[in-house]
Scaffold this active site. Structure first.
Site, PDB file in Angstrom:
ATOM      1  N   TRP A 179     -47.616  18.822  55.162  1.00  0.00           N
ATOM      2  CA  TRP A 179     -48.106  19.007  53.783  1.00  0.00           C
ATOM      3  C   TRP A 179     -47.640  20.323  53.178  1.00  0.00           C
ATOM      4  O   TRP A 179     -47.950  20.624  52.023  1.00  0.00           O
ATOM      5  CB  TRP A 179     -49.638  18.888  53.745  1.00  0.00           C
ATOM      6  CG  TRP A 179     -50.080  17.541  54.242  1.00  0.00           C
ATOM      7  CD1 TRP A 179     -50.667  17.276  55.428  1.00  0.00           C
ATOM      8  CD2 TRP A 179     -49.922  16.289  53.566  1.00  0.00           C
ATOM      9  NE1 TRP A 179     -50.882  15.918  55.551  1.00  0.00           N
ATOM     10  CE2 TRP A 179     -50.434  15.297  54.424  1.00  0.00           C
ATOM     11  CE3 TRP A 179     -49.384  15.904  52.345  1.00  0.00           C
ATOM     12  CZ2 TRP A 179     -50.431  13.940  54.099  1.00  0.00           C
ATOM     13  CZ3 TRP A 179     -49.382  14.564  52.005  1.00  0.00           C
ATOM     14  CH2 TRP A 179     -49.898  13.595  52.879  1.00  0.00           C
ATOM     15  N   THR A 220     -53.644  23.276  60.794  1.00  0.00           N
ATOM     16  CA  THR A 220     -54.299  22.422  59.784  1.00  0.00           C
ATOM     17  C   THR A 220     -55.763  22.799  59.591  1.00  0.00           C
ATOM     18  O   THR A 220     -56.495  22.973  60.582  1.00  0.00           O
ATOM     19  CB  THR A 220     -54.165  20.927  60.188  1.00  0.00           C
ATOM     20  OG1 THR A 220     -52.781  20.633  60.392  1.00  0.00           O
ATOM     21  CG2 THR A 220     -54.735  20.010  59.122  1.00  0.00           C
ATOM     22  N   ASN A 257     -50.942  10.057  57.933  1.00  0.00           N
ATOM     23  CA  ASN A 257     -51.279  11.485  57.969  1.00  0.00           C
ATOM     24  C   ASN A 257     -50.329  12.348  58.783  1.00  0.00           C
ATOM     25  O   ASN A 257     -50.511  13.558  58.853  1.00  0.00           O
ATOM     26  CB  ASN A 257     -52.738  11.679  58.434  1.00  0.00           C
ATOM     27  CG  ASN A 257     -52.943  11.381  59.918  1.00  0.00           C
ATOM     28  OD1 ASN A 257     -52.002  10.992  60.612  1.00  0.00           O
ATOM     29  ND2 ASN A 257     -54.167  11.555  60.393  1.00  0.00           N
ATOM     30  N   ASP A 258     -49.314  11.750  59.396  1.00  0.00           N
ATOM     31  CA  ASP A 258     -48.377  12.530  60.208  1.00  0.00           C
ATOM     32  C   ASP A 258     -47.284  13.114  59.303  1.00  0.00           C
ATOM     33  O   ASP A 258     -46.109  12.751  59.401  1.00  0.00           O
ATOM     34  CB  ASP A 258     -47.770  11.622  61.291  1.00  0.00           C
ATOM     35  CG  ASP A 258     -46.987  12.424  62.320  1.00  0.00           C
ATOM     36  OD1 ASP A 258     -47.038  13.674  62.261  1.00  0.00           O
ATOM     37  OD2 ASP A 258     -46.322  11.806  63.166  1.00  0.00           O
TER      38      ASP A 258
HETATM   39  N1  ABN Z   1     -49.971  17.782  58.869  1.00  0.00           N
HETATM   40  C1  ABN Z   1     -49.563  18.294  60.099  1.00  0.00           C
HETATM   41  C2  ABN Z   1     -48.138  18.003  60.410  1.00  0.00           C
HETATM   42  C3  ABN Z   1     -47.193  18.995  60.206  1.00  0.00           C
HETATM   43  C4  ABN Z   1     -45.880  18.743  60.505  1.00  0.00           C
HETATM   44  C5  ABN Z   1     -45.504  17.501  60.979  1.00  0.00           C
HETATM   45  C6  ABN Z   1     -46.479  16.525  61.186  1.00  0.00           C
HETATM   46  C7  ABN Z   1     -47.793  16.786  60.910  1.00  0.00           C
END
Ligand code: ABN
Length: 164
Positions: free
Chosen positions: A143, A155, A139-140
Site C-alpha cells: 500500500w 503494517t 490484501n497481499d
Molecule cells: N501490505 C503489506 C505488503 C507489503 C508488500 C507486499 C505485500 C504485502
C-alpha cells in the site's frame, strides 16, 4: 362417577403404594443433589493457561485481515509507524470481531513506508479476502505504492469505525 371420587380413588391408590418416609427420603436426595452438584470440581486449567493474545501476537483480534509485518514488533505500535517511516496514503480495510464486546470493527491496514522492511512478526490472515486476480479484494499488496517512497516497512491496524 364425579371428579371428587376419581381424585379420591387416585390419591388412595398412590398413598397405598408409597410411604411418607419414602417421599421424604426422595425429597432429601433431590435437595442434596442440587446443592452438591455445583460444588463438584471443574477443570478450568485449559482456559487459565491460555493468555489473551496481545498486539504483538498474530492471533490478536484486530489482525483478522492483515497481510504484513506487525508494526508493534518493529519499533511502532498498532497505530504508530516506527520512527523514520510514514503511513501509506491508501490502505486495505478489514472487518474484525472484537471478542471483548462481541462487536465488529472496521480496521484500516495502512502500511508504513520509507524504511527497509522489518523482519519480525510476519502475519497473514485472510478474512473476507478474495483471490489475487480480483485486485481490489486482495490484501497481499504494497500500500506504499502511492507514497513518495514505496519502501515497505510494516503494517498498522487502526480501528476506523464500528461495522453496522
Ligand atoms: N501490505 C503489506 C505488503 C507489503 C508488500 C507486499 C505485500 C504485502
Amino acid at each position: 362417577m364425579t371428579i371428587d371420587s376419581v381424585v379420591e380413588k387416585a390419591t388412595r391408590s398412590i398413598s397405598q403404594r408409597t410411604s411418607r418416609r419414602g417421599v421424604i427420603g426422595r425429597l432429601g436426595q433431590l435437595l442434596l443433589g442440587s446443592t452438591v452438584l455445583p460444588l463438584l470440581p471443574v477443570d478450568r486449567s485449559a482456559r487459565a493457561d491460555t493468555p489473551e493474545p496481545s498486539e504483538t501476537d498474530c492471533d490478536y483480534w484486530r489482525y483478522c485481515a492483515i497481510d504484513g509485518k506487525l508494526c508493534s514488533c518493529c519499533g511502532g505500535s498498532m497505530t504508530q509507524c516506527p520512527p523514520g517511516s510514514e503511513p501509506s496514503a491508501i490502505s486495505w480495510i478489514g472487518t474484525c470481531l472484537n471478542p471483548a464486546d462481541g462487536r465488529h470493527y472496521l480496521i484500516s491496514y495502512n502500511d508504513c513506508c520509507g524504511m527497509a522492511s522489518c523482519s519480525r512478526c510476519a502475519c497473514g490472515h485472510s478474512e473476507r479476502e478474495r483471490p489475487a486476480y480480483n485486485l481490489g479484494l486482495h490484501n497481499d499488496v504494497n500500500w506504499c505504492m502511492a507514497n513518495t517512497s514505496t519502501a515497505y516497512s510494516c503494517t498498522l491496524s487502526m480501528v476506523v469505525g464500528v461495522a453496522e
